[in-house]
Design a protein around this motif. Structure first.
Motif, mmCIF file in Angstrom:
data_model
loop_
_atom_site.group_PDB
_atom_site.id
_atom_site.type_symbol
_atom_site.label_atom_id
_atom_site.label_comp_id
_atom_site.label_asym_id
_atom_site.label_seq_id
_atom_site.Cartn_x
_atom_site.Cartn_y
_atom_site.Cartn_z
ATOM 1 N N ASP A 45 0.912 -1.245 0.058
ATOM 2 C CA ASP A 45 -0.200 0.084 -0.033
ATOM 3 C C ASP A 45 0.858 1.242 0.063
ATOM 4 O O ASP A 45 0.726 1.885 -0.583
ATOM 5 N N ASP A 49 1.600 3.853 -3.148
ATOM 6 C CA ASP A 49 0.982 5.241 -3.260
ATOM 7 C C ASP A 49 1.606 6.133 -4.351
ATOM 8 O O ASP A 49 2.656 6.467 -4.712
ATOM 9 N N HIS A 78 -2.324 -9.978 -4.197
ATOM 10 C CA HIS A 78 -2.018 -9.060 -3.614
ATOM 11 C C HIS A 78 -1.819 -7.475 -4.466
ATOM 12 O O HIS A 78 -2.006 -6.495 -4.149
ATOM 13 N N ALA A 81 -4.962 -6.399 -5.701
ATOM 14 C CA ALA A 81 -5.714 -5.580 -4.702
ATOM 15 C C ALA A 81 -5.330 -4.279 -4.093
ATOM 16 O O ALA A 81 -5.877 -3.227 -4.030
ATOM 17 N N ALA A 82 -4.110 -4.245 -3.964
ATOM 18 C CA ALA A 82 -3.287 -3.083 -3.772
ATOM 19 C C ALA A 82 -3.168 -1.940 -4.677
ATOM 20 O O ALA A 82 -3.491 -0.891 -4.418
ATOM 21 N N GLU A 84 -5.796 -1.726 -6.853
ATOM 22 C CA GLU A 84 -7.224 -1.129 -6.945
ATOM 23 C C GLU A 84 -7.107 -0.142 -5.989
ATOM 24 O O GLU A 84 -7.910 1.131 -6.022
ATOM 25 N N ARG A 85 -6.656 -0.439 -4.719
ATOM 26 C CA ARG A 85 -6.805 0.673 -3.417
ATOM 27 C C ARG A 85 -5.968 1.813 -3.754
ATOM 28 O O ARG A 85 -6.683 3.053 -3.504
ATOM 29 N N ALA A 86 -4.978 1.690 -4.676
ATOM 30 C CA ALA A 86 -4.042 2.985 -4.964
ATOM 31 C C ALA A 86 -4.547 3.644 -6.070
ATOM 32 O O ALA A 86 -3.847 4.566 -6.395
ATOM 33 N N GLY A 87 -5.496 3.251 -6.874
ATOM 34 C CA GLY A 87 -5.880 3.837 -8.038
ATOM 35 C C GLY A 87 -5.027 3.744 -9.126
ATOM 36 O O GLY A 87 -4.954 4.413 -10.032
#
Length: 256
Positions: A45, A49, A78, A81-82, A84-87
């Motif tokens: 994550d 960024d 992983h 998923a990460a 997607e969270r970070a855009g």
């Protein structure tokens, strides 16, 4: 553009980093040496960024289908998923020509990786390439019994890792710019060789003595090695650096 490279210290990963930076991009290496554990997913994550694209060239040294599948399932899950969270706007994955037609051994993990990427939440690009020039030296190191080197009967189309890396960076750029998700055109080397001939040439260049003996591997994987399943098709793109050129250049410094 900011590009994260999973496996950025490996055979092709270091070339991806160099190619991306040469084109003016900022790179983030995703590896244990930089505080990221791809298998466990820790550190991702923070590392992702502000990242625009992920290029996944991570690998695992195994011929076990179980180990390969476990590795690529964990890493890909992983990363997606990460991402997607970070855009992250594009996930670019490197696979192997023929992995879909011979999902055995190491290739079993690549087949799982491809499926996860194609069904994943991040817009994706998949590049299948043939074996790198370095594969001959890897075989020589793995399959030697004293002075004797055992090499599978295999048709191979070795491609320069640098050329694969350059293509991956271009695909990342195109993806972030809005190219449609999907498979890119396969990339193979400029010539098809018998693997035993490549290993013999590598052995001579490195001062390695002893016979190189071809051995037909049993089962479906052995057939794929022999019948051209792992060779690029007629519609594939071709690299330019031959195995001999690689060997004469930076590939294999002679032993002293």
């Amino acid at each position: 553009m900011r590009i994260a490279v999973a496996g950025g210290t490996g055979t092709v990963g270091r070339h991806v980093v160099a190619a991306a930076e040469a084109r003016g991009h900022e790179t983030v290496v995703l590896s244990r040496s930089t505080g990221v554990d791809l298998v466990a997913g820790t550190g991702l994550d923070a590392a992702l960024d502000g990242v625009d694209a992920v290029v996944d060239v991570a690998s695992v040294p195994t011929q076990s289908a179980k180990a390969s599948t476990a590795f690529f399932r964990a890493v890909t899950t992983h990363l997606l998923a990460a991402g997607e969270r970070a855009g992250v706007r594009r996930h670019v994955a490197l696979s192997i020509v023929g992995s879909d037609r011979a999902p055995h051994g190491y290739y079993a993990g690549k087949a799982v990786q491809e499926d996860l990427v194609a069904r994943g939440p991040v817009p994706w690009t998949l590049l299948r390439a043939t074996q790198f020039h370095e594969f001959a030296g890897q075989l020589l190191g793995q399959l030697s019994l004293g002075p004797l080197a055992l090499v599978p009967v295999m048709r191979s189309q070795p491609v320069a890792a640098r050329e694969v890396a350059e293509r991956l960076v271009v695909l990342a750029e195109e993806g972030v710019a809005g190219a449609a998700p999907g498979r890119a055109r396969d990339l193979g080397g400029p010539e098809v060789l018998r693997m035993a001939d490549a290993v013999r040439a590598y052995a001579r260049a490195t001062g390695r003595r002893g016979p190189v003996v071809e051995v037909p591997l049993p089962g479906a994987m052995g057939r794929a090695f022999r019948d051209g399943t792992l060779v690029a098709g007629p519609d594939a793109d071709r690299g330019t650096q031959t195995f001999a050129q690689w060997l004469a250049g930076t590939g294999a410094p002679a032993r002293r």
